[in-house]
Design an enzyme around this catalytic site. Sequence first.
Site, PDB file in Angstrom:
ATOM      1  N   GLU A  38       0.859  -1.201   0.000  1.00  0.00           N
ATOM      2  CA  GLU A  38       0.000   0.000   0.000  1.00  0.00           C
ATOM      3  C   GLU A  38       0.893   1.249   0.000  1.00  0.00           C
ATOM      4  O   GLU A  38       1.952   1.251   0.638  1.00  0.00           O
ATOM      5  CB  GLU A  38      -0.839  -0.053   1.290  1.00  0.00           C
ATOM      6  CG  GLU A  38      -1.766   1.109   1.536  1.00  0.00           C
ATOM      7  CD  GLU A  38      -2.483   0.965   2.907  1.00  0.00           C
ATOM      8  OE1 GLU A  38      -2.034   0.170   3.763  1.00  0.00           O
ATOM      9  OE2 GLU A  38      -3.491   1.675   3.098  1.00  0.00           O
ATOM     10  N   LYS A 108      -9.530   2.123  -1.817  1.00  0.00           N
ATOM     11  CA  LYS A 108      -9.754   1.494  -0.505  1.00  0.00           C
ATOM     12  C   LYS A 108     -11.084   1.942   0.101  1.00  0.00           C
ATOM     13  O   LYS A 108     -11.322   3.147   0.280  1.00  0.00           O
ATOM     14  CB  LYS A 108      -8.580   1.850   0.412  1.00  0.00           C
ATOM     15  CG  LYS A 108      -8.597   1.173   1.761  1.00  0.00           C
ATOM     16  CD  LYS A 108      -7.325   1.554   2.543  1.00  0.00           C
ATOM     17  CE  LYS A 108      -7.181   0.842   3.860  1.00  0.00           C
ATOM     18  NZ  LYS A 108      -5.901   1.192   4.532  1.00  0.00           N
ATOM     19  N   CYS A 141      -5.092  -3.366   2.586  1.00  0.00           N
ATOM     20  CA  CYS A 141      -4.792  -3.378   4.011  1.00  0.00           C
ATOM     21  C   CYS A 141      -6.022  -3.604   4.881  1.00  0.00           C
ATOM     22  O   CYS A 141      -6.574  -4.691   4.903  1.00  0.00           O
ATOM     23  CB  CYS A 141      -4.021  -2.116   4.387  1.00  0.00           C
ATOM     24  SG  CYS A 141      -3.033  -2.374   5.891  1.00  0.00           S
ATOM     25  N   VAL A 168      -0.144  -2.483  10.734  1.00  0.00           N
ATOM     26  CA  VAL A 168       0.455  -2.110  12.017  1.00  0.00           C
ATOM     27  C   VAL A 168      -0.109  -2.937  13.170  1.00  0.00           C
ATOM     28  O   VAL A 168       0.521  -3.052  14.211  1.00  0.00           O
ATOM     29  CB  VAL A 168       0.276  -0.603  12.297  1.00  0.00           C
ATOM     30  CG1 VAL A 168       1.072   0.229  11.307  1.00  0.00           C
ATOM     31  CG2 VAL A 168      -1.195  -0.195  12.257  1.00  0.00           C
TER      32      VAL A 168
HETATM   33  C1  ACM Z   1      -3.900   0.049   7.195  1.00  0.00           C
HETATM   34  O1  ACM Z   1      -5.019  -0.114   6.708  1.00  0.00           O
HETATM   35  N1  ACM Z   1      -2.932   0.647   6.522  1.00  0.00           N
HETATM   36  C2  ACM Z   1      -3.589  -0.418   8.545  1.00  0.00           C
END
Ligand code: ACM
Length: 262
Positions: A38, A108, A141, A168
Amino acid sequence: MRVGAVQFAPTFGDVRGNLERCLALVSSADADLFVLPELALSGYVFESREEAESLAQDPDAEEFAALASAGAERGAAIVVGFAERAGDSLYNSSVLLAPDGSRSVYRKIHLFNDEKRIFDPGDRPPAVVDVGGARLGMMICFDWIFPETARTLALLGADVLCHPANLVLPYCQRAMVTRCIENRVFAVTANRVGTEERAGQSWTFTGQSEIVAQSGEILARAAPEGDAVIVAEIAHEEARNKLVTPANHIIEDRRPELYRLG
Ligand code: ACM
């Protein structure tokens, strides 16, 4: 087909240098599909939306031409995460660069934490793209924590979930095993490594990029730190067999008429 996940630590703000790193890592391995992290070109921790805008690209940007031609030379598709400028909107997106020159973008849908201050949430449903007979779906992510994302892609016929990440929290790599089992799809999670300390924040990314089979088997997993390209051979057509026992089809056995509240 051979699928690969590229793991590295982008340098915040160094779009040119990060692109060179992506090109070098892609050139170091042999695969039909490479998934990169990402926001691989910009870095992750933005001080402001304006700063993110200054590091954003549109999907026709020259950076993607360089990556697309590196992929096309090897007959490979590339999926890479980037900050997408689209008029006055700014998305946390990924682009699928197919060897035939076509480009598809996913924005996203589920923004994580401070991303809500920086980006607009994705405004289009996920989609599946056929590349050389393999049906590829993108998610980014934090989309992992919403089982609807992977399920939607599976219902659309995805064989492989292409999953750029900047993880994370410590859960996703285990959760993707479940996403693969419950949908009987393959997944390639390309996570970044390193720490970014900016804007009064410090985030350490968890690496452990992984390739998971439709059976839930982890076919390859990188270390928590360090650059890596992991590659695995997959029979992507196996994702089209949704029988988990001779009598249980994970799509047809669903009972949507009973999945309601009250
Ligand atoms: C994330 O969605 N970058 C933790």
